[in-house]
Design a protein around this motif. Structure first.
Motif, short mmCIF file in Angstrom:
data_model
loop_
_atom_site.label_atom_id
_atom_site.label_comp_id
_atom_site.label_asym_id
_atom_site.label_seq_id
_atom_site.Cartn_x
_atom_site.Cartn_y
_atom_site.Cartn_z
N SER A 1 34.15 48.10 37.94
CA SER A 1 34.51 47.40 36.71
C SER A 1 33.41 47.40 35.66
CB SER A 1 34.89 45.94 37.02
OG SER A 1 33.78 45.26 37.62
N TYR A 2 32.18 47.69 36.05
CA TYR A 2 31.07 47.59 35.09
C TYR A 2 30.64 48.96 34.59
CZ TYR A 2 26.34 46.99 33.25
OH TYR A 2 25.21 47.03 32.47
N ARG B 1 34.71 41.49 40.30
CA ARG B 1 33.82 41.88 39.22
C ARG B 1 32.42 41.35 39.50
NH1 ARG B 1 34.90 43.64 34.10
NH2 ARG B 1 37.11 43.35 34.52
N ASP C 1 37.70 44.55 44.91
CA ASP C 1 37.29 44.96 43.57
C ASP C 1 36.88 43.78 42.70
OD1 ASP C 1 37.75 47.67 44.10
OD2 ASP C 1 39.87 47.44 43.67
#
Length: 284
Positions: free
Chosen positions: A113-114, A45, A43
Motif C-alpha cells: 500500500s505504500y 497498511r 494487507d
C-alpha cells in the motif's frame, strides 16, 4: 441492528436494545466487517513507513558494533553508492555525484500500500545526475504474500529495463518494525516467503532480486538458509571497518552498506567490484 440516539425528545424504536454492553458488542462487530477493518496479515497498511528504511531496524536491534576483524573482507576495487528513502526528502544528487557517488538505490514501496512520495525526485534525480540507479522494497512478511508484494513493487518503481543505468530491484528484509522480529513466521515459512517474492520478481522483470539483510537477522529468522546464495546478489550492512561474516552461504557480498552517518545522506554503500562490473550488473 438499528441503533438510535437516546434522549428525552426521542422514542426508542420497538425492539431496539439500548444497554451499553449490547451496544459495545454491536460496534465491535461493525469494526471487523469486511471493508471496515482488516485482520492482521491481510494487507494492513503500515503506520510509519517513513521511518522504515534500509538498516533502520538493524541499527535499533544490533547497534553500531564494528565488524569482526577476523572476518574482514577487503575490497580491492569498489564503487561508492548511497541508499535513500522518504526520510531523506529531496536529495542533492549533484553534490553526491561531485563527491564520488556513482550509484543509488531508492526505496520505492513497503507492503502493498505504500509508495515513497519522494520516489520521482530521488529515482529520476539520481539517473539525471549520471548515476546508475535501482529501487528497493521494504518487506513486511506478516502483511501479505511475497508474491503480492513483489507484484506491487514491480508495478510501482521496482521494474527493470536494459538501459545500462538501471540495477535489479532489491528486497530489504530485516527486523519487523511493527512487531515480532521474524514477523511471527517460522524459519521455514520465512524462507518460503522470500522464495515467493524473488520468484515473482524474476517472473515480472527477468532479474534476480538483490537481497539486503543482516547476518544476525538471517540466522535468526531463516536458520541461515543457503537457498538464495547461488542466485540472488547479497547486500549486507556492517557499520565498521570490514564487511564481517556473511550469512547464508554467500561466498561474497555484492553491496556493502558500510555507514549510516555519511555526508549529504546517511547511508553509504560500496559495490564489490569495478565500475565496469557495476555496469554489467545493470545490463543483466
Amino acid at each position: 441492528m438499528p441503533l438510535t440516539r437516546s434522549g428525552p425528545s426521542r422514542r426508542a424504536v420497538p425492539g431496539t436494545v439500548r444497554t451499553p454492553a449490547v451496544l459495545l458488542a454491536a460496534l465491535t462487530l461493525l469494526l471487523v466487517l469486511p471493508g471496515i477493518a482488516q485482520a492482521e496479515g491481510a494487507d494492513e497498511r503500515p503506520t510509519h513507513p517513513d521511518k522504515d528504511w534500509m538498516g533502520s531496524t538493524i541499527r535499533a536491534h544490533e547497534g553500531r558494533a564494528s565488524a569482526e576483524p577476523a572476518s574482514s573482507r577487503t575490497l580491492t576495487a569498489s564503487v561508492e553508492g548511497v541508499d535513500v528513502s522518504s526520510h531523506n526528502g529531496n536529495v542533492a544528487w549533484s553534490t553526491l555525484k561531485t563527491n564520488g557517488t556513482r550509484f543509488a538505490y531508492v526505496k520505492a514501496t513497503e507492503g502493498t500500500s505504500y509508495h515513497n512520495p519522494y520516489f520521482t525526485q530521488q529515482y529520476n534525480g539520481s539517473y539525471q545526475s549520471g548515476m546508475i540507479r535501482g529501487a528497493y522494497h521494504f518487506a513486511l512478511p506478516s502483511n501479505s504474500s511475497g508474491s503480492s508484494q513483489a507484484d506491487y513493487f514491480a508495478s510501482h518503481g521496482g521494474g527493470w529495463s536494459k538501459d545500462g543505468k538501471t540495477l535489479p530491484g532489491a528486497l530489504d528484509i530485516e527486523y519487523n518494525p511493527y512487531g515480532p522480529a521474524c514477523y511471527g513466521k517460522s524459519q521455514s515459512a520465512m524462507v518460503d516467503w522470500i522464495g515467493d517474492f524473488v520468484r515473482k520478481y524474476k517472473q515480472r522483470t527477468g532479474r534476480d532480486a538483490v537481497i539486503y539483510t543482516s547476518t544476525t537477522w538471517w540466522k535468526t529468522c531463516t536458520g541461515n538458509s543457503t537457498k538464495f546464495s547461488g542466485t540472488n546478489p547479497l547486500w549486507v550492512p556492517n557499520w565498521g571497518a570490514s564487511v564481517g561474516t556473511l550469512p547464508g552461504g554467500w561466498p561474497f557480498q555484492t553491496f556493502w552498506q558500510y555507514t549510516s552517518t555519511g555526508k549529504t545522506v546517511g547511508d553509504h554503500d560500496r559495490f564489490n567490484g569495478s565500475y565496469a562490473r557495476l555496469q554489467a550488473l545493470a545490463n543483466g
